[in-house]
Design a protein around this motif. Sequence first.
Motif, mmCIF file in Angstrom:
data_model
loop_
_atom_site.group_PDB
_atom_site.id
_atom_site.type_symbol
_atom_site.label_atom_id
_atom_site.label_comp_id
_atom_site.label_asym_id
_atom_site.label_seq_id
_atom_site.Cartn_x
_atom_site.Cartn_y
_atom_site.Cartn_z
ATOM 1 N N PRO A 18 0.845 -1.197 0.000
ATOM 2 C CA PRO A 18 0.000 0.000 0.000
ATOM 3 C C PRO A 18 0.881 1.248 0.000
ATOM 4 C CG PRO A 18 0.048 -0.981 2.194
ATOM 5 C CD PRO A 18 0.854 -1.884 1.308
ATOM 6 N N VAL A 19 0.765 2.066 -1.049
ATOM 7 C CA VAL A 19 1.559 3.293 -1.137
ATOM 8 C C VAL A 19 0.625 4.487 -1.281
ATOM 9 C CG1 VAL A 19 3.579 2.168 -2.149
ATOM 10 C CG2 VAL A 19 1.812 3.075 -3.664
ATOM 11 N N ASN A 20 1.044 5.612 -0.738
ATOM 12 C CA ASN A 20 0.305 6.842 -0.961
ATOM 13 C C ASN A 20 0.405 7.208 -2.439
ATOM 14 O OD1 ASN A 20 -0.371 7.049 1.740
ATOM 15 N ND2 ASN A 20 1.431 8.270 2.246
ATOM 16 N N ARG A 21 -0.729 7.551 -3.030
ATOM 17 C CA ARG A 21 -0.769 7.694 -4.482
ATOM 18 C C ARG A 21 0.073 8.854 -5.001
ATOM 19 N NH1 ARG A 21 -6.497 8.350 -6.339
ATOM 20 N NH2 ARG A 21 -5.512 8.329 -8.394
ATOM 21 N N LEU A 22 0.223 9.901 -4.223
ATOM 22 C CA LEU A 22 1.057 11.015 -4.657
ATOM 23 C C LEU A 22 2.485 10.750 -4.216
ATOM 24 C CD1 LEU A 22 1.047 13.642 -6.177
ATOM 25 C CD2 LEU A 22 0.463 14.841 -4.059
ATOM 26 N N GLY A 23 3.328 10.390 -5.183
ATOM 27 C CA GLY A 23 4.699 10.011 -4.891
ATOM 28 C C GLY A 23 5.685 11.101 -5.259
ATOM 29 N N PHE A 24 6.925 10.701 -5.475
ATOM 30 C CA PHE A 24 7.991 11.647 -5.807
ATOM 31 C C PHE A 24 8.868 11.057 -6.893
ATOM 32 C CE2 PHE A 24 12.344 13.307 -5.242
ATOM 33 C CZ PHE A 24 12.105 14.664 -5.386
ATOM 34 N N GLY A 25 9.154 11.857 -7.915
ATOM 35 C CA GLY A 25 10.061 11.455 -8.973
ATOM 36 C C GLY A 25 11.425 12.084 -8.773
ATOM 37 N N ALA A 26 12.460 11.254 -8.685
ATOM 38 C CA ALA A 26 13.803 11.736 -8.342
ATOM 39 C C ALA A 26 14.664 12.041 -9.559
ATOM 40 C CB ALA A 26 14.504 10.703 -7.449
ATOM 41 N N ARG A 49 14.964 13.903 2.331
ATOM 42 C CA ARG A 49 14.465 13.559 3.668
ATOM 43 C C ARG A 49 13.106 14.202 3.915
ATOM 44 N NH1 ARG A 49 20.318 14.676 5.084
ATOM 45 N NH2 ARG A 49 21.285 12.600 5.077
ATOM 46 N N ARG A 50 12.906 15.403 3.380
ATOM 47 C CA ARG A 50 11.621 16.074 3.529
ATOM 48 C C ARG A 50 10.531 15.329 2.769
ATOM 49 N NH1 ARG A 50 8.264 18.258 6.773
ATOM 50 N NH2 ARG A 50 7.064 20.033 5.976
ATOM 51 N N VAL A 51 10.880 14.713 1.652
ATOM 52 C CA VAL A 51 9.911 13.917 0.881
ATOM 53 C C VAL A 51 9.247 12.891 1.787
ATOM 54 C CG1 VAL A 51 9.738 12.134 -0.909
ATOM 55 C CG2 VAL A 51 10.988 14.246 -1.380
ATOM 56 N N VAL A 52 10.043 12.139 2.512
ATOM 57 C CA VAL A 52 9.504 11.091 3.380
ATOM 58 C C VAL A 52 8.775 11.696 4.574
ATOM 59 C CG1 VAL A 52 10.118 9.112 4.815
ATOM 60 C CG2 VAL A 52 11.237 9.441 2.609
ATOM 61 N N LEU A 78 18.290 8.377 2.799
ATOM 62 C CA LEU A 78 17.157 7.659 3.386
ATOM 63 C C LEU A 78 17.454 6.269 3.934
ATOM 64 C CD1 LEU A 78 14.452 8.587 0.710
ATOM 65 C CD2 LEU A 78 14.933 9.735 2.888
ATOM 66 N N HIS A 79 18.594 5.690 3.585
ATOM 67 C CA HIS A 79 18.881 4.341 4.071
ATOM 68 C C HIS A 79 19.359 4.396 5.528
ATOM 69 C CE1 HIS A 79 21.040 0.500 4.560
ATOM 70 N NE2 HIS A 79 20.148 0.045 3.688
ATOM 71 N N PRO A 80 18.857 3.519 6.389
ATOM 72 C CA PRO A 80 17.858 2.466 6.133
ATOM 73 C C PRO A 80 16.465 3.069 5.925
ATOM 74 C CG PRO A 80 18.401 2.549 8.473
ATOM 75 C CD PRO A 80 19.341 3.494 7.790
ATOM 76 N N TYR A 81 15.774 2.548 4.921
ATOM 77 C CA TYR A 81 14.507 3.128 4.516
ATOM 78 C C TYR A 81 13.421 2.887 5.557
ATOM 79 C CZ TYR A 81 17.184 3.039 0.208
ATOM 80 O OH TYR A 81 18.189 3.195 -0.717
ATOM 81 N N ILE A 260 12.250 22.559 -1.922
ATOM 82 C CA ILE A 260 11.382 22.094 -0.842
ATOM 83 C C ILE A 260 10.049 22.837 -0.875
ATOM 84 C CG2 ILE A 260 11.078 22.107 1.669
ATOM 85 C CD1 ILE A 260 13.943 21.258 1.983
ATOM 86 N N ALA A 261 10.070 24.121 -1.218
ATOM 87 C CA ALA A 261 8.820 24.885 -1.309
ATOM 88 C C ALA A 261 7.899 24.305 -2.367
ATOM 89 C CB ALA A 261 9.119 26.350 -1.601
#
Length: 286
Positions: A18-26, A49-52, A78-81, A260-261
């Motif tokens: 289960p993932v939140n539908r609005l993700g992040f593209g790196a 880090r702010r993404v998570v 982010l590791h360990p995730y 970040i904004a």
Amino acid sequence: MNNVLSTEPTFLLGGDFPVNRLGFGAMRTPGPGLWGPPADRPAMLALLRRVVELGVTFIDTADMYGPFVSEELLAEALHPYAAGVVIGTKGGCVRFAPGVDGVLLDGTPQHLHDALTGSLRRLKLERIDLYQLHRIDPRVPSERTFAFLADAQRQGLVRHLGLSEVSVDDIKLAQQHFPVVSVQNRYSLFDRAAEPVLTYCREQGIAFIPWFPIGGGQVQETELVQQVAARHQVSVRQLALSWLLHHAPNILPIPGTTSIAHLEENMRAASVQLTAQDMQDLETLR
């Protein structure tokens, strides 16, 4: 027709994540032209880090972003995730120079073996939860490429497999070799050429991950779009993301940014509730 429409906040990726539908593209985490490190590495690590922190549980990357830089940054930041965070990466493209012309396709089993091994090492993972073929290489029979990916899954190197920039026929061929759990095609409020692929994915329970979900930053601020955005007191970028979340329950937008904004602005799009009238009005953009 003005009733507020609800959207599912999560999607069961592969039937078990289960993932939140609005993700992040790196994609934009490396330097200009997707080449080399970012100009401000500490700032980029802080953004990841702010993404998570903002509740993102699905992050999309690829070995060609940098090349290799994006995966390395994700692991460093982010590791360990955190539990529940899915890092999806891609292989099958080789970046040899900056910009759109500095890429070659390589769908050979040998290259994909090396690419997958490298991604596992850089991401500091024993198994990648979602591994996607970045592009189908027309020089290599698709069956050879798909057979390698299926074997990597059997070996436990990847949990789930997906595709990128494919047709419905491509998906059906891949499904003869392994369950396709995600498809990543270019798609947005302003670019709906992949609608038949989205429809097939929805019927099959496949996650549809639109790249350039805001139109590659070139949002079309038509009078209609501005009017709908004004109704909700949001930006056109937020409206475009909210439209995707409302348009189909299997869409997982992955907006990317180096700010970040802008990241926080994008994430607020998940709380925008469009109405049936909004959706009907925006349908005229097709």
